[in-house]
Scaffold this motif. Structure first.
Motif, mmCIF file in Angstrom:
data_model
loop_
_atom_site.group_PDB
_atom_site.id
_atom_site.type_symbol
_atom_site.label_atom_id
_atom_site.label_comp_id
_atom_site.label_asym_id
_atom_site.label_seq_id
_atom_site.Cartn_x
_atom_site.Cartn_y
_atom_site.Cartn_z
ATOM 1 N N THR A 1 2.468 7.566 -2.774
ATOM 2 C CA THR A 1 1.873 6.671 -1.710
ATOM 3 C C THR A 1 0.510 7.089 -1.225
ATOM 4 O O THR A 1 0.100 8.305 -1.348
ATOM 5 N N ARG A 2 -0.122 6.111 -1.055
ATOM 6 C CA ARG A 2 -1.674 6.410 -0.724
ATOM 7 C C ARG A 2 -1.863 6.183 0.870
ATOM 8 O O ARG A 2 -1.438 5.156 1.306
ATOM 9 N N PHE A 3 -2.324 7.213 1.479
ATOM 10 C CA PHE A 3 -2.582 7.538 2.860
ATOM 11 C C PHE A 3 -3.567 8.168 3.334
ATOM 12 O O PHE A 3 -4.123 8.999 2.632
ATOM 13 N N GLU B 1 -1.355 1.708 -8.511
ATOM 14 C CA GLU B 1 -1.841 3.269 -8.803
ATOM 15 C C GLU B 1 -1.536 3.519 -10.046
ATOM 16 O O GLU B 1 -0.218 3.102 -10.709
ATOM 17 N N HIS C 1 0.901 -1.299 0.066
ATOM 18 C CA HIS C 1 -0.067 -0.026 -0.026
ATOM 19 C C HIS C 1 0.866 1.178 0.009
ATOM 20 O O HIS C 1 0.599 2.123 -0.808
ATOM 21 N N ALA C 2 1.977 1.293 0.860
ATOM 22 C CA ALA C 2 2.826 2.467 1.026
ATOM 23 C C ALA C 2 3.477 2.726 -0.488
ATOM 24 O O ALA C 2 3.873 3.981 -0.709
ATOM 25 N N VAL C 3 4.099 1.679 -1.225
ATOM 26 C CA VAL C 3 4.603 1.845 -2.378
ATOM 27 C C VAL C 3 3.638 2.248 -3.538
ATOM 28 O O VAL C 3 4.223 2.398 -4.681
ATOM 29 N N GLY C 4 2.383 2.259 -3.273
ATOM 30 C CA GLY C 4 1.557 2.655 -4.308
ATOM 31 C C GLY C 4 1.098 1.358 -5.439
ATOM 32 O O GLY C 4 1.258 1.843 -6.676
ATOM 33 N N PRO D 1 9.052 12.696 4.734
ATOM 34 C CA PRO D 1 9.039 11.429 5.260
ATOM 35 C C PRO D 1 9.340 11.078 6.433
ATOM 36 O O PRO D 1 8.591 10.146 7.309
ATOM 37 N N LEU E 1 -3.920 9.514 -2.734
ATOM 38 C CA LEU E 1 -2.899 9.341 -3.464
ATOM 39 C C LEU E 1 -1.846 10.650 -3.229
ATOM 40 O O LEU E 1 -2.335 11.790 -3.637
#
Length: 292
Positions: free
Chosen positions: A83-85, A78, A72-75, A146, A136
């Motif tokens: 990064t989707r958060f 997408e 999920h963190a590396v997308g 970061p 995203l």
């Protein structure tokens, strides 16, 4: 996506209809599979009673949970790098960190009766992250951003562990007040009361240090400094935790007074990011262009 098309046949009383389902993007399969494995493992851990099977299922769920968070963190899946958060992934990471600390701590000190409850809460966090994956964020506005995000999530995890210990502490104190049979001789929950209290405040102190570093970094790279909801609630939470640690050191605060301060500070910290993002993403259907 589902598409349907209908054409009139030679017999006007009948129609020929074709329906096609677009396949799931192959890049999303690892994310969906790891999340499903985590949910299944956590469910097994919550339903089982044998300690060894609970621990095994919890470990499998934790590993699959970590893989899902990484993808999920590396997308993964997408259309563009990023990064989707959002509020749900933040809660998911927090619960993963709480489980990590619990796994390490349970090897050195006995903390009974919490593994199954942690499995239930962790499963809810994984499901919530699937339902609300967040926004995203293609790129950070600062090279320090970061680290700011990582420290912020780490502080959530540390205070989450502190809350877990505070809940255990309250439960142990309640058992002592009720004069349960053997309560005076058997350490509540398998851990001496004073040891549990020390662990609670150690995690509070560690979370306070990390939260302080988070705020300093946020002030450092934010130009200009914005007093938005996230900042106000974060500073208020920092002040509450500072008051709790000062009161503990100067006046020996403990028991209900100390746990109430901890709950208030944790509530303010939860409102800082998770609460504000929940309002934006779910209630207002708005998302920011950057993680804020």
């Amino acid at each position: 996506m589902r598409r349907a098309g209908c054409a009139r046949a030679q017999d006007p009383r009948h129609y020929t209809c074709r329906m096609s389902l677009s396949p799931v993007a192959p890049t999303l399969i690892p994310l969906a599979a790891s999340s499903a494995i985590a949910l299944a493992a956590y469910a097994v851990a919550a339903l089982r009673r044998e300690p060894r099977r609970v621990a095994l299922a919890l470990g499998i769920g934790w590993g699959a949970h970590a893989l899902a968070l990484g993808l999920h963190a590396v997308g993964v899946g997408e259309p563009s790098p990023g990064t989707r958060f959002g509020f749900a992934p933040a809660l998911s990471v927090t619960l993963w960190l709480v489980l990590a600390v619990y796994a390490v701590e349970s090897r050195f000190v006995p903390i009974a009766g919490v593994a199954r409850w942690l499995a239930v809460v962790a499963a809810g966090a994984v499901g919530l992250a699937l339902a609300f994956p967040g926004e995203l964020h293609p790129q950070a506005g600062s090279p320090w951003a970061p680290l700011h995000w990582v420290l912020g999530i780490a502080s959530y995890g540390l205070f989450g562990v502190a809350l877990l210990h505070a809940a255990l502490l309250q439960r142990a104190e309640r058992r002592l007040r009720e004069h349960a049979p053997g309560a005076a001789s058997v350490p509540p929950l398998g851990l001496p009361l004073l040891g549990l209290e020390k662990l609670t405040f150690r995690f509070v102190a560690a979370g306070f240090v990390v939260l302080s570093a988070t705020l300093v970094l946020g002030w450092w790279f934010s130009s200009p400094w914005h007093w938005d909801h996230k900042t106000v609630f974060s500073v208020l939470a920092w002040a509450v935790f500072a008051g709790l640690l000062a009161g503990r050191r100067a006046f020996g605060w403990r028991g209900r007074l100390a746990t109430r301060w901890l709950y208030v500070g944790a509530g303010l910290l939860l409102l800082a990011y998770v609460g504000s993002r929940f309002v934006l993403e779910v209630l207002l259907h708005r998302g920011g262009a950057a993680v804020s």
